[in-house]
Design a protein around this motif. Sequence first.
Motif, PDB file in Angstrom:
ATOM      1  N   ARG A   1      45.241  41.575 -13.708  1.00  0.00           N
ATOM      2  CA  ARG A   1      45.803  41.686 -12.764  1.00  0.00           C
ATOM      3  C   ARG A   1      45.966  41.531 -11.552  1.00  0.00           C
ATOM      4  O   ARG A   1      46.748  41.393 -10.893  1.00  0.00           O
ATOM      5  N   LEU A   2      45.056  42.147 -10.770  1.00  0.00           N
ATOM      6  CA  LEU A   2      45.292  42.786  -9.520  1.00  0.00           C
ATOM      7  C   LEU A   2      44.651  41.435  -8.953  1.00  0.00           C
ATOM      8  O   LEU A   2      44.858  41.432  -7.695  1.00  0.00           O
ATOM      9  N   SER A   3      43.651  40.792  -9.466  1.00  0.00           N
ATOM     10  CA  SER A   3      42.860  39.579  -8.800  1.00  0.00           C
ATOM     11  C   SER A   3      44.705  37.917  -8.966  1.00  0.00           C
ATOM     12  O   SER A   3      44.374  37.754  -7.618  1.00  0.00           O
ATOM     13  N   ILE A   4      45.311  38.178  -9.493  1.00  0.00           N
ATOM     14  CA  ILE A   4      46.211  37.490  -9.636  1.00  0.00           C
ATOM     15  C   ILE A   4      47.119  38.026  -9.042  1.00  0.00           C
ATOM     16  O   ILE A   4      47.695  36.665  -8.217  1.00  0.00           O
ATOM     17  N   ILE A   5      47.779  39.034  -8.868  1.00  0.00           N
ATOM     18  CA  ILE A   5      48.572  39.595  -7.195  1.00  0.00           C
ATOM     19  C   ILE A   5      47.952  39.376  -6.137  1.00  0.00           C
ATOM     20  O   ILE A   5      48.571  38.691  -5.353  1.00  0.00           O
ATOM     21  N   GLY A   6      47.190  39.593  -6.128  1.00  0.00           N
ATOM     22  CA  GLY A   6      46.112  39.516  -4.355  1.00  0.00           C
ATOM     23  C   GLY A   6      45.404  38.359  -4.067  1.00  0.00           C
ATOM     24  O   GLY A   6      45.925  37.606  -3.062  1.00  0.00           O
TER      25      GLY A   6
ATOM     26  N   ARG B   1      35.209  41.372  -7.037  1.00  0.00           N
ATOM     27  CA  ARG B   1      34.628  39.897  -6.453  1.00  0.00           C
ATOM     28  C   ARG B   1      34.554  39.303  -8.290  1.00  0.00           C
ATOM     29  O   ARG B   1      34.652  38.152  -8.163  1.00  0.00           O
ATOM     30  N   GLU B   2      34.219  39.809  -9.055  1.00  0.00           N
ATOM     31  CA  GLU B   2      33.704  39.347 -10.610  1.00  0.00           C
ATOM     32  C   GLU B   2      34.990  38.230 -10.858  1.00  0.00           C
ATOM     33  O   GLU B   2      35.093  37.114 -11.309  1.00  0.00           O
ATOM     34  N   SER B   3      35.842  39.476 -11.204  1.00  0.00           N
ATOM     35  CA  SER B   3      36.997  38.737 -11.773  1.00  0.00           C
ATOM     36  C   SER B   3      38.272  37.736 -10.861  1.00  0.00           C
ATOM     37  O   SER B   3      38.463  36.503 -11.227  1.00  0.00           O
ATOM     38  N   LEU B   4      37.680  37.552  -9.711  1.00  0.00           N
ATOM     39  CA  LEU B   4      38.401  36.998  -8.377  1.00  0.00           C
ATOM     40  C   LEU B   4      37.817  35.461  -8.219  1.00  0.00           C
ATOM     41  O   LEU B   4      38.145  34.873  -8.628  1.00  0.00           O
ATOM     42  N   LEU B   5      36.261  35.865  -8.343  1.00  0.00           N
ATOM     43  CA  LEU B   5      35.965  34.125  -8.765  1.00  0.00           C
ATOM     44  C   LEU B   5      36.748  33.732 -10.516  1.00  0.00           C
ATOM     45  O   LEU B   5      36.187  32.154 -10.282  1.00  0.00           O
ATOM     46  N   ALA B   6      35.980  34.551 -11.168  1.00  0.00           N
ATOM     47  CA  ALA B   6      36.853  33.888 -12.586  1.00  0.00           C
ATOM     48  C   ALA B   6      37.689  33.499 -12.088  1.00  0.00           C
ATOM     49  O   ALA B   6      37.837  32.085 -12.733  1.00  0.00           O
TER      50      ALA B   6
END
Length: 317
Positions: A192-197, A67-72
């Motif tokens: 990386r996974l946030s970018i891919i998602g 969640r935090e990485s996604l928000l960033a």
Amino acid sequence: MSQLPASAPSFWRGFACALAGALLWGFSGACIQFLAEGYEVQSTFISFVRAATAAVLFAAFLLARRRESLLALASSAAARPALLLFGIGLYLSQITYAISVALTNAGTATVLQATCTVFVMLYTCLRARRLPRTLDFLGLVCALTAAALIATQGDWGVIVLPLAGLAWGIGNALSETLYILAPQGLYGRFDRLSIIGCGMVIGGVCAAIVWLAGGLWGDAPCVPALDAAGWLALVVGVGVLGTFAAFGLFLYGVSVVGSVRGSLLGVAEPVGAMVIAALWLATPFSAADWAGLALMSAMIVLVSLSGARDSSKRGDD
């Protein structure tokens, strides 16, 4: 920005992920072949289901674990153009391949798709102002030759290239080049996974819009009549394993090993489709298949040697 060589453990992890993702694409190809032989399913519907399934699974994973990485990532205005291009490229790579097959045939479309590796290598070398590395270039030759042998079965007469088919096939290769290269500048700055998602979610939205709009051929959107086996092949085989897992693994691997080596490993997709079709659909192996398998194995060895050489220069982190 040039990507630093990965450390040895990171390289081999990325190498394995990229190769596994490509082989899972091959599995999804066998599932699509199964659906084509037993059911009448629109290409736009298959693209919608695979993209939507992957988008939902990635969104759920990121919200639960990143969640935090996604928000960033989502709050970065500078990252949005690359993410948008990434997601659009992901969807276009799927739908342009389906159109390319319809206008030519599966063998021709696969050969044209494999030229993505040429575009990636050319772009990377031009940007870095250098010639291709010898091992990578030899891997490119092996990969293209193997893909052509497997796709055509050694009969070059099956290559059908009407102007429209050629245009869509090259468009397919360019869309794959786009989704491989677009996020490269983000991998060192964000998860990386946030970018891919995020890319998969954008691709899922694109797929839904196209399908609900009636598809590129003007067909009204409809849900096909599938039995349990059909839905299992479509949702699990194509959506979960062939898209969510395949793209997740492949793109994570590309973020580690680099765009050139990742695109080369991506050409292993026909091998996965060939092996799974032989085991599942009883499709026989031909001499061209064995020759293609040998050349693809040589490509994998060359890419691994090239990456291991760069990793040894850097040393373990």
